[in-house]
Design a protein around this motif. Structure first.
Motif, short mmCIF file in Angstrom:
data_model
loop_
_atom_site.label_atom_id
_atom_site.label_comp_id
_atom_site.label_asym_id
_atom_site.label_seq_id
_atom_site.Cartn_x
_atom_site.Cartn_y
_atom_site.Cartn_z
N ASN A 193 0.85 -1.19 0.00
CA ASN A 193 0.00 0.00 0.00
C ASN A 193 0.88 1.24 0.00
N HIS A 194 2.09 1.08 0.55
CA HIS A 194 3.02 2.20 0.68
C HIS A 194 4.44 1.64 0.68
N ASP B 130 1.90 6.60 0.34
CA ASP B 130 1.03 5.60 -0.31
C ASP B 130 1.37 5.48 -1.79
N TRP C 268 -1.85 3.03 -7.03
CA TRP C 268 -2.21 1.80 -7.74
C TRP C 268 -2.86 2.06 -9.09
N ARG D 8 2.14 -1.14 -10.77
CA ARG D 8 1.56 -2.46 -10.48
C ARG D 8 2.43 -3.56 -11.08
N ILE E 256 -4.19 -4.48 2.50
CA ILE E 256 -4.31 -4.59 1.05
C ILE E 256 -5.65 -4.04 0.55
N ILE F 262 -5.65 -0.18 -1.02
CA ILE F 262 -4.83 0.24 -2.17
C ILE F 262 -5.60 1.07 -3.19
N SER F 263 -6.92 0.99 -3.19
CA SER F 263 -7.68 1.77 -4.18
C SER F 263 -8.39 2.93 -3.49
N LYS F 264 -8.02 4.14 -3.88
CA LYS F 264 -8.62 5.33 -3.25
C LYS F 264 -9.65 5.94 -4.17
N ALA G 45 -10.46 -2.04 -5.59
CA ALA G 45 -9.74 -3.01 -4.75
C ALA G 45 -9.85 -4.43 -5.31
N TYR H 261 -7.90 -4.88 -8.67
CA TYR H 261 -6.45 -5.00 -8.49
C TYR H 261 -6.08 -6.39 -7.96
#
Ligand code: NOJ
Length: 531
Positions: A101-102, A155, A158, A164, A187, A190-192, A214, A217
């Protein structure tokens, strides 16, 4: 699909605090190698290592500088290869921590590939998990970058396909070396939400937990990496509900094998803030675990855990770490290990290690704890009040060194440990592990039963005596077997009708009565019946 991980028990090692082989006060890979028999004898199937990669240690390795290099304090790549070989030689598997994630702000990507990170001209109001704003200004770029954790943990973005691809290549590199799976750090963050909206009171979680892509991915990661190997995967997923969990773990969706829920860990919390304490109501715990057991039945797969490096010690939290430490540690073990799912044991849990109370904040090393302390002090909260919450919830409760014996520093190091050993090491340590009545032997029996008794893997789950506030009782059933488990979470005595079947495991020598089931303080007993 191979599902050996359904009958296996995982043991989590926090390498910094497990065993120091060279006297520098920091646990290391050679130390782990020295102690592998402790795990093999226990019957462990999978060893999970918290991060061992090169890191400036702002968050003890969860801030990675180089994914393909071993942290110098822990050893070399040669040591790692030896460890992997020995874990396999002892019939166990090795699961790595995957923190994507970071990265650390010292990772070369942060300088050379800024497009791999998340930048905005203006910050929104999201707060970091480690106090303060989740955005940090970078003067050279004149922009803010997002860090949901410390400002040294930017962060990753992604949305960027090159990033990726780089992560997937790194994962394949480890799998090709022979590791057997990944525990995936936060995990589901990861998608904001690409609009980065403000959240209520700075809580942005609904915009970054289980975010819009999320699942996409994870499915991509599965296609590109995971599906090519016979491995185990577990996603750490704060804020994932049961219905999210079904989606993440349903076999046909090809994402991960199981997830870590946080719901049962939040039940002694009065609000969204982890430091805001309230006593646990046993019925809340029972109803929550029942919900997870039933909703994932035949649909997904549970992880079962009480402890890890982020949580206080369970015997201090839901048990009794004074008079009934032995009884309650065993009771908690039985309660968890007879449920459906893959159980996780955190180092020291198998000997009933407890929380710690250091006097000054300087003795605490954890960044979350220290930042919170500073923030609260600056708001005028008295020292004693903050320490009280640290004693109950601080992450260093779990991070004091493993207590091997009654020698100096519990036998963890011949030097000065990076964090003090819990002063109770002379009483609580591994030297009595071969005693028939030790907590270790109790765990060993449970682990063995999980390997041989199909009902533990496959049986359905029904809560018994639902409304009882002190006793957690449930049954597991298949068409031809029944397992009934009683766990007294209190120091009071309680009586129930006697269940059917033979006693399978018990933390007292014998039953109090043959007519009714009289449960003494923290007593646990399981009954098994065929046909
Ligand atoms: C969850 C890890 O378990 C915790 O220790 C860490 O601080 C955060 N993720 C950030 O990586």
């Amino acid at each position: 699909m191979a599902d050996w991980w359904k009958k296996s028990t995982v043991y989590q090692i926090y390498p910094r605090s497990f065993m120091d082989s060279d006297g520098d006060g920091i646990g290391d890979l050679k130390g782990i190698i020295q102690k592998l028999d402790h795990l093999a004898e226990l019957g462990i199937g999978i060893v999970w290592l918290s991060p061992i990669y090169d890191s400036p240690n702002d968050d003890n390795g969860y801030d990675i500088r180089d994914y393909q290099k071993i942290m110098a304090e822990f050893g070399t790549m040669g040591d790692f290869e030896e460890l992997l070989k020995q874990v396999h030689a002892k019939g166990m598997k090795l699961m790595m921590d995957l923190v994507v994630n970071h990265t650390s702000d010292e990772h070369e990507w942060f300088k050379e590939k800024p497009e791999y990170y998340i930048w905005r001209d203006e910050p929104n109001n999201w707060r970091s998990f480690f106090s303060g704003s989740a955005w940090e200004f970078d003067p050279s770029r004149e922009q803010y970058f997002l860090h949901l954790f410390s400002k040294k943990q930017p962060d990753l973005n992604w949305e960027n396909p090159d990033m990726r691809r780089a992560v997937y290549a790194m994962m394949r590199w480890w799998l090709d070396k022979g590791v057997d799976g990944f525990r995936m750090d936060v995990i589901n963050l990861i998608s904001k939400d690409p609009d980065f909206p403000d959240g209520p009171d700075g809580d942005g979680s609904k915009y970054f937990m289980n975010g819009p892509k999320a699942h996409d991915y994870l499915q991509e990661m599965n296609r590109e990496v995971l599906s090519g190997y016979d491995i185990v995967t577990v996603g750490e997923m704060p804020g994932a509900t049961v219905s999210d969990a079904v989606k993440y773990t349903a076999e046909e969706r090809r994402e991960v094998n199981m997830i870590f829920t946080f719901e049962h860990m939040g039940l002694d919390q009065a609000s969204g803030e982890k430091w805001d304490l309230k006593p646990l109501r046993l019925t809340d715990l029972k109803f929550n675990l029942e919900h997870w057991q039933q909703a994932l039945y035949n649909k997904g797969w549970n992880s079962l855990y009480w402890n890890n490096h982020d949580q206080p010690r369970i015997v201090s939290r839901f048990g009794n770490d004074g008079e009934y430490r032995l009884e309650s540690a065993k009771m908690l073990a039985a309660c968890l290990h007879f449920m459906q799912g893959t159980p996780y044991i955190y180092q020291g849990e198998e000997i009933g290690m407890t929380n710690v109370q250091f006097e000054g904040i300087d003795e605490y090393q954890d960044i979350e704890t220290r930042n919170m302390y500073e923030e609260k002090r600056s708001q005028g909260v008295p020292h004693e009040k903050i320490m009280e919450s640290i004693y109950v919830k601080g992450r260093d409760n779990a991070r004091t060194p493993m207590q091997w014996n009654a020698e100096a520093h519990g036998g963890f190091t011949t030097g000065t440990p990076w964090i003090s050993v819990n002063p109770n090491y002379s009483i609580i340590n591994t030297t009595n592990k071969d005693d028939e009545k030790s907590i270790y032997q109790f765990y060993k029996k449970l682990i063995e039963m999980r390997k041989t008794m199909a009902i533990i893997t496959h049986g359905n789950f029904t809560l018994l005596h639902r409304e009882d506030e002190n006793v957690f009782a449930y049954k597991r059933e298949t068409s031809d077997e029944k397992l009934t488990v009683y766990c007294n979470f209190s120091s009071l005595q309680h009586a129930f009708p006697m269940p059917e079947g033979e006693r399978l495991i018990h933390n007292y020598d014998s039953l109090e009565s043959s007519e009714t089931l009289v449960l003494r303080p923290y007593e646990t007993v399981a009954f098994h019946k065929r046909g």
